[in-house]
Design an enzyme around this catalytic site. Structure first.
Site, PDB file in Angstrom:
ATOM      1  CG  HIS A 128      -0.130  -0.018   2.591  1.00 11.32           C
ATOM      2  ND1 HIS A 128       0.254  -1.422   3.168  1.00 11.32           N
ATOM      3  CD2 HIS A 128       0.085   0.602   3.552  1.00 11.32           C
ATOM      4  CE1 HIS A 128       0.851  -1.330   4.212  1.00 11.32           C
ATOM      5  NE2 HIS A 128       0.689  -0.041   4.370  1.00 11.32           N
TER       6      HIS A 128
ATOM      7  CG  HIS B 270       0.825   5.238   4.351  1.00 10.20           C
ATOM      8  ND1 HIS B 270       0.224   4.964   5.392  1.00 10.20           N
ATOM      9  CD2 HIS B 270       1.724   4.176   4.516  1.00 10.20           C
ATOM     10  CE1 HIS B 270       0.468   3.884   6.109  1.00 10.20           C
ATOM     11  NE2 HIS B 270       1.473   3.303   5.363  1.00 10.20           N
TER      12      HIS B 270
HETATM   13  P1  5GP Z   1       1.815   0.235   7.357  1.00  9.88           P
HETATM   14  O1  5GP Z   1       2.220   0.255   8.662  1.00  9.88           O
HETATM   15  O2  5GP Z   1       1.700  -1.388   6.845  1.00  9.88           O
HETATM   16  O3  5GP Z   1       2.677   0.935   6.453  1.00  9.88           O
HETATM   17  O4  5GP Z   1       0.602   0.708   7.137  1.00  9.88           O
HETATM   18  C1  5GP Z   1      -0.675   0.229   7.648  1.00  9.88           C
HETATM   19  C2  5GP Z   1      -1.734   1.155   7.662  1.00  9.88           C
HETATM   20  O5  5GP Z   1      -2.982   0.687   7.971  1.00  9.88           O
HETATM   21  C3  5GP Z   1      -1.631   2.347   8.949  1.00  9.88           C
HETATM   22  O6  5GP Z   1      -1.544   3.509   8.591  1.00  9.88           O
HETATM   23  C4  5GP Z   1      -2.836   1.842   9.960  1.00  9.88           C
HETATM   24  O7  5GP Z   1      -3.472   2.861  10.410  1.00  9.88           O
HETATM   25  C5  5GP Z   1      -3.812   1.286   8.760  1.00  9.88           C
HETATM   26  N1  5GP Z   1      -4.683   0.384   9.153  1.00  9.88           N
HETATM   27  C6  5GP Z   1      -4.549  -0.592   9.905  1.00  9.88           C
HETATM   28  N2  5GP Z   1      -5.732  -1.554  10.195  1.00  9.88           N
HETATM   29  C7  5GP Z   1      -6.654  -0.994   9.395  1.00  9.88           C
HETATM   30  C8  5GP Z   1      -7.995  -0.987   9.184  1.00  9.88           C
HETATM   31  O8  5GP Z   1      -8.660  -2.002   9.904  1.00  9.88           O
HETATM   32  N3  5GP Z   1      -8.731  -0.283   8.186  1.00  9.88           N
HETATM   33  C9  5GP Z   1      -8.017   0.942   7.761  1.00  9.88           C
HETATM   34  N4  5GP Z   1      -8.721   1.572   6.772  1.00  9.88           N
HETATM   35  N5  5GP Z   1      -6.779   1.103   7.627  1.00  9.88           N
HETATM   36  C10 5GP Z   1      -6.172   0.257   8.723  1.00  9.88           C
END
Ligand code: 5GP
Length: 144
Positions: free
Chosen positions: A106, A108
């Site tokens: 993903h 951001h």
């Molecule tokens: P990462 O840490 O893998 O780069 O980002 C994961 C993102 O997913 C984080 O910014 C976190 O806030 C978001 N996130 C985690 N669980 C959920 C969820 O259940 N729904 C949504 N919409 N975002 C989520």
């Protein structure tokens, strides 16, 4: 979770893609889904994910990645015109030591507003659904 390993089909974003978990959607086509981050680092924090499973940028098909970054640009432009931030951060983490917490690729899109502090990554407060829906409606309107 290191950089290597198998894709877990039960990660949160896979569940969202299957419709097993809700999300506040911004955009969807055959290849890509975009939705509001539920623990936003700032107002309008948006995620853009490919529908095809991959864990991170390194194990993603280049054509999928190319389409994904193009959609990320379009959605970032809609965030710029609708929410009028002063800056926009685009981030992407690979592997837990790099900060990745959900192991489905993903990007951001994190709007920055002057004089407003950024909440910390993956430790923020859960946003109110009504608030996220209001922001998503504005972004969606700018995508049309
Ligand atoms: P990462 O840490 O893998 O780069 O980002 C994961 C993102 O997913 C984080 O910014 C976190 O806030 C978001 N996130 C985690 N669980 C959920 C969820 O259940 N729904 C949504 N919409 N975002 C989520």
């Amino acid at each position: 979770m290191s950089l290597d390993g198998n894709y877990d089909p039960d990660n949160i974003f896979a569940k969202i893609l299957r419709g097993d978990m809700p999300c506040v959607k911004i955009y969807e086509d055959d290849e890509v889904l975009s939705f509001m981050d539920v623990f936003p680092q700032s107002d309008g924090h948006t995620l853009v994910i490919p529908k095809r499973p991959s864990r991170n940028l390194l194990d993603t098909n280049p054509e999928v990645l190319s389409g994904l970054i193009q959609k990320t640009q379009i959605i970032a432009q809609a965030i710029k015109s609708s929410l009028k931030p002063d800056g926009i951060i685009i981030t992407q983490f690979n592997g837990a030591p790099a900060g990745q917490t959900v192991f489905h690729l993903h990007f951001h899109i994190i709007p920055r507003y002057e004089n407003s502090k950024l909440s910390s990554h993956a430790h923020g407060q859960m946003a109110e659904m009504d608030h996220l829906s209001g922001l998503a409606a504005k972004i969606k309107a700018a995508l049309k």
